[in-house]
Design a protein around this motif. Structure first.
Motif, PDB file in Angstrom:
ATOM      1  N   VAL A   1      73.597 -24.878  29.508  1.00  0.00           N
ATOM      2  CA  VAL A   1      73.919 -25.011  30.932  1.00  0.00           C
ATOM      3  C   VAL A   1      73.989 -26.477  31.327  1.00  0.00           C
ATOM      4  CG1 VAL A   1      73.191 -24.460  33.276  1.00  0.00           C
ATOM      5  CG2 VAL A   1      72.830 -22.788  31.433  1.00  0.00           C
ATOM      6  N   ASP A   2      75.193 -26.927  31.616  1.00  0.00           N
ATOM      7  CA  ASP A   2      75.418 -28.272  32.117  1.00  0.00           C
ATOM      8  C   ASP A   2      75.992 -28.156  33.527  1.00  0.00           C
ATOM      9  OD1 ASP A   2      75.563 -31.022  32.145  1.00  0.00           O
ATOM     10  OD2 ASP A   2      77.362 -31.161  30.899  1.00  0.00           O
ATOM     11  N   LEU A  24      69.138 -23.507  27.498  1.00  0.00           N
ATOM     12  CA  LEU A  24      69.011 -24.954  27.449  1.00  0.00           C
ATOM     13  C   LEU A  24      69.761 -25.529  28.644  1.00  0.00           C
ATOM     14  CD1 LEU A  24      69.832 -25.600  23.673  1.00  0.00           C
ATOM     15  CD2 LEU A  24      67.591 -25.164  24.704  1.00  0.00           C
ATOM     16  N   VAL A  25      69.162 -26.494  29.321  1.00  0.00           N
ATOM     17  CA  VAL A  25      69.814 -27.110  30.477  1.00  0.00           C
ATOM     18  C   VAL A  25      69.948 -28.604  30.242  1.00  0.00           C
ATOM     19  CG1 VAL A  25      69.046 -25.381  32.151  1.00  0.00           C
ATOM     20  CG2 VAL A  25      67.610 -27.386  31.695  1.00  0.00           C
ATOM     21  N   SER A  26      70.990 -29.183  30.810  1.00  0.00           N
ATOM     22  CA  SER A  26      71.099 -30.639  30.781  1.00  0.00           C
ATOM     23  C   SER A  26      70.294 -31.204  31.942  1.00  0.00           C
ATOM     24  CB  SER A  26      72.563 -31.077  30.885  1.00  0.00           C
ATOM     25  OG  SER A  26      73.002 -31.047  32.233  1.00  0.00           O
ATOM     26  N   THR A  27      69.982 -32.477  31.852  1.00  0.00           N
ATOM     27  CA  THR A  27      69.187 -33.120  32.899  1.00  0.00           C
ATOM     28  C   THR A  27      69.949 -33.232  34.214  1.00  0.00           C
ATOM     29  OG1 THR A  27      69.883 -35.240  31.946  1.00  0.00           O
ATOM     30  CG2 THR A  27      67.714 -34.413  31.326  1.00  0.00           C
ATOM     31  N   ARG A  28      71.268 -33.011  34.191  1.00  0.00           N
ATOM     32  CA  ARG A  28      72.038 -33.040  35.434  1.00  0.00           C
ATOM     33  C   ARG A  28      72.383 -31.631  35.926  1.00  0.00           C
ATOM     34  NH1 ARG A  28      77.634 -35.480  32.810  1.00  0.00           N
ATOM     35  NH2 ARG A  28      78.256 -33.605  31.657  1.00  0.00           N
ATOM     36  N   ARG A  44      68.326 -21.756  47.591  1.00  0.00           N
ATOM     37  CA  ARG A  44      68.233 -23.202  47.425  1.00  0.00           C
ATOM     38  C   ARG A  44      68.636 -23.632  46.016  1.00  0.00           C
ATOM     39  NH1 ARG A  44      63.839 -24.974  44.518  1.00  0.00           N
ATOM     40  NH2 ARG A  44      62.165 -23.469  44.153  1.00  0.00           N
ATOM     41  N   GLU A  45      68.976 -24.890  45.907  1.00  0.00           N
ATOM     42  CA  GLU A  45      69.333 -25.492  44.627  1.00  0.00           C
ATOM     43  C   GLU A  45      68.088 -26.080  43.959  1.00  0.00           C
ATOM     44  OE1 GLU A  45      71.852 -29.414  43.439  1.00  0.00           O
ATOM     45  OE2 GLU A  45      72.906 -27.969  44.729  1.00  0.00           O
ATOM     46  N   PHE A  46      68.040 -25.984  42.641  1.00  0.00           N
ATOM     47  CA  PHE A  46      66.956 -26.629  41.897  1.00  0.00           C
ATOM     48  C   PHE A  46      67.522 -27.217  40.602  1.00  0.00           C
ATOM     49  CE2 PHE A  46      67.083 -22.172  40.778  1.00  0.00           C
ATOM     50  CZ  PHE A  46      66.903 -22.128  39.405  1.00  0.00           C
ATOM     51  N   GLY A  47      66.741 -28.103  39.999  1.00  0.00           N
ATOM     52  CA  GLY A  47      67.240 -28.838  38.845  1.00  0.00           C
ATOM     53  C   GLY A  47      66.551 -28.476  37.552  1.00  0.00           C
ATOM     54  N   ALA A  48      66.793 -29.304  36.536  1.00  0.00           N
ATOM     55  CA  ALA A  48      66.317 -29.010  35.185  1.00  0.00           C
ATOM     56  C   ALA A  48      64.801 -28.975  35.104  1.00  0.00           C
ATOM     57  CB  ALA A  48      66.876 -30.058  34.222  1.00  0.00           C
ATOM     58  N   ASP A  49      64.119 -29.923  35.743  1.00  0.00           N
ATOM     59  CA  ASP A  49      62.658 -29.971  35.646  1.00  0.00           C
ATOM     60  C   ASP A  49      62.027 -28.702  36.216  1.00  0.00           C
ATOM     61  OD1 ASP A  49      62.758 -32.419  34.425  1.00  0.00           O
ATOM     62  OD2 ASP A  49      62.323 -33.561  36.248  1.00  0.00           O
ATOM     63  N   GLU A  50      62.531 -28.246  37.353  1.00  0.00           N
ATOM     64  CA  GLU A  50      61.969 -27.032  37.947  1.00  0.00           C
ATOM     65  C   GLU A  50      62.327 -25.806  37.122  1.00  0.00           C
ATOM     66  OE1 GLU A  50      61.388 -24.831  42.265  1.00  0.00           O
ATOM     67  OE2 GLU A  50      62.733 -26.555  42.101  1.00  0.00           O
ATOM     68  N   ALA A  51      63.523 -25.792  36.543  1.00  0.00           N
ATOM     69  CA  ALA A  51      63.898 -24.677  35.671  1.00  0.00           C
ATOM     70  C   ALA A  51      62.927 -24.566  34.495  1.00  0.00           C
ATOM     71  CB  ALA A  51      65.320 -24.862  35.158  1.00  0.00           C
ATOM     72  N   LEU A  97      67.796 -31.386  28.210  1.00  0.00           N
ATOM     73  CA  LEU A  97      68.301 -32.424  27.333  1.00  0.00           C
ATOM     74  C   LEU A  97      69.321 -33.289  28.060  1.00  0.00           C
ATOM     75  CD1 LEU A  97      68.555 -29.428  25.465  1.00  0.00           C
ATOM     76  CD2 LEU A  97      68.120 -31.225  23.798  1.00  0.00           C
ATOM     77  N   ALA A  98      69.543 -34.485  27.532  1.00  0.00           N
ATOM     78  CA  ALA A  98      70.628 -35.314  28.044  1.00  0.00           C
ATOM     79  C   ALA A  98      71.941 -34.566  27.857  1.00  0.00           C
ATOM     80  CB  ALA A  98      70.664 -36.639  27.295  1.00  0.00           C
TER      81      ALA A  98
END
Length: 265
Positions: free
Chosen positions: A106-107, A125-129, A168-175, A185-186
Motif C-alpha cells: 500500500v503506497d 505493508l505500507v509506505s511511509t507516505r 478520518r485519514e490516518f498514516g503509516a505509523d497509526e496503521a 517502509l520507504a
C-alpha cells in the motif's frame, strides 16, 4: 495482463496484481472490479502461483470506488443499486476465498473500497507516505467490499467504529499501532520487500498455508473444541503431503529448509 485497468504478471511462483488507473488514483469502476474478480479466481486455480502481491500503479494503492461513475447512476432505483453492489460482494468473496498468501503493498492513498480490499491481505505493508481512510460517511455511504465484517476483526470493534464513524485519514505509523499493517517502509523499498516476502511464502507448504488460512478465518466465530477438531484433521492432511516428507528428509540430512522467513533489515 487481464486488461488495461488491472495488470497481472507471474514469475517464479509469485503473481503481482496491479490496479492500473493512476490518473484516477486507481479507483475501481465496474470494468476494474470485474477484472479483479476474474484475476483472483484465475490465480486461485493456478497451481503454479504460490503467492500474490496486490498493489497499485503510479504511487497510489486505490482511492476507492469511482465516485464520478456513481454520480452517473443517479436515476437508478434502490433495487438496481442493490443489484449493482453484487459486484463488490463478489470481489469480497474472491479476496476472502484466495487460499494462497496475499500481500498488499500500500503506497499513497488507500481510501474506501481500497482500504477494504487491503483488509483481506494476510500481510499489509505500507509506505511511509501512505494515507488510509474509511471515507464512506463523508459522502453519505456505508462501508463496502465487506469492511463491516473485516475491519473489526483486524483492529477491534471499538477502533473499527471510530474509523468508520469519523471517516478520518490516518498514516503509516497509526496503521502499525492498530495492527492494520505489519511493516512501514520507504516508498522505494515497498515493492522489493513485498516481493521478498512473497517469494519466501511461495516456498512454504501450500497445503499447510491453505489449512491455516482457512482455520484463522473462522477462529473468531468458533470455540476451542471446534478448532481442536479442525487442528487434528488439518494436521493429518498436512503430515501426509509431499512437502512434509521432503522437509523431514532435509532435516535429517542437515540440508537447508525449503522455507525461510526473510528478516527485515
Amino acid at each position: 495482463m487481464t486488461g488495461d485497468s488491472v495488470l497481472l504478471e507471474r514469475a517464479d511462483g509469485v503473481a503481482v496484481l496491479t490496479l492500473n488507473r493512476p490518473s484516477a488514483k486507481n479507483a475501481i469502476d465496474i470494468p476494474t472490479t470485474d477484472a479483479l474478480v476474474a484475476a483472483l479466481r484465475a490465480l486461485r486455480a493456478d497451481d503454479d502461483v504460490r503467492a500474490v502481491v496486490l498493489t497499485g500503479a503510479g504511487g497510489d494503492f486505490c482511492a476507492g470506488g469511482d465516485v464520478k461513475g456513481m454520480a452517473d447512476g443517479g436515476s437508478r432505483t434502490v433495487e438496481q443499486r442493490r443489484a449493482g453492489m453484487a459486484r463488490y460482494a463478489e470481489l469480497a468473496r474472491a479476496l476472502a476465498g484466495l487460499d494462497k498468501p496475499l500481500i498488499a503493498a500500500v503506497d499513497g492513498v488507500a481510501f474506501g473500497a481500497g482500504l477494504s480490499m487491503a483488509l483481506y491481505a494476510d500481510i499489509v505493508l505500507v509506505s511511509t507516505r501512505a494515507r488510509l481512510a474509511m471515507v464512506f460517511h463523508r459522502i453519505g455511504l456505508v462501508p463496502d467490499v465487506g469492511a463491516w465484517y473485516q475491519l473489526p476483526r483486524v483492529v477491534g470493534l471499538q477502533r473499527a467504529k471510530e474509523l468508520i464513524y469519523s471517516a478520518r485519514e490516518f498514516g503509516a505509523d497509526e496503521a502499525l499501532r492498530m495492527n492494520l499493517a505489519l511493516e512501514a517502509l520507504a516508498p522505494e523499498a515497498l515493492m522489493p520487500r513485498a516481493m521478498e516476502l512473497a517469494r519466501s511464502l511461495a516456498n512454504a507448504s501450500p497445503t499447510a498455508f491453505s489449512l491455516s488460512k482457512r482455520a484463522l478465518a473462522s477462529t473468531l466465530q468458533s470455540d476451542l473444541e471446534t478448532m481442536l477438531d479442525m487442528e487434528a484433521s488439518s494436521q493429518a492432511i498436512a503430515s501426509s503431503s509431499a512437502y512434509f516428507r521432503e522437509a523431514i528428509r532435509r532435516f535429517a540430512a542437515k540440508e537447508p529448509a525449503q522455507f525461510r522467513w526473510p528478516n527485515k533489515d
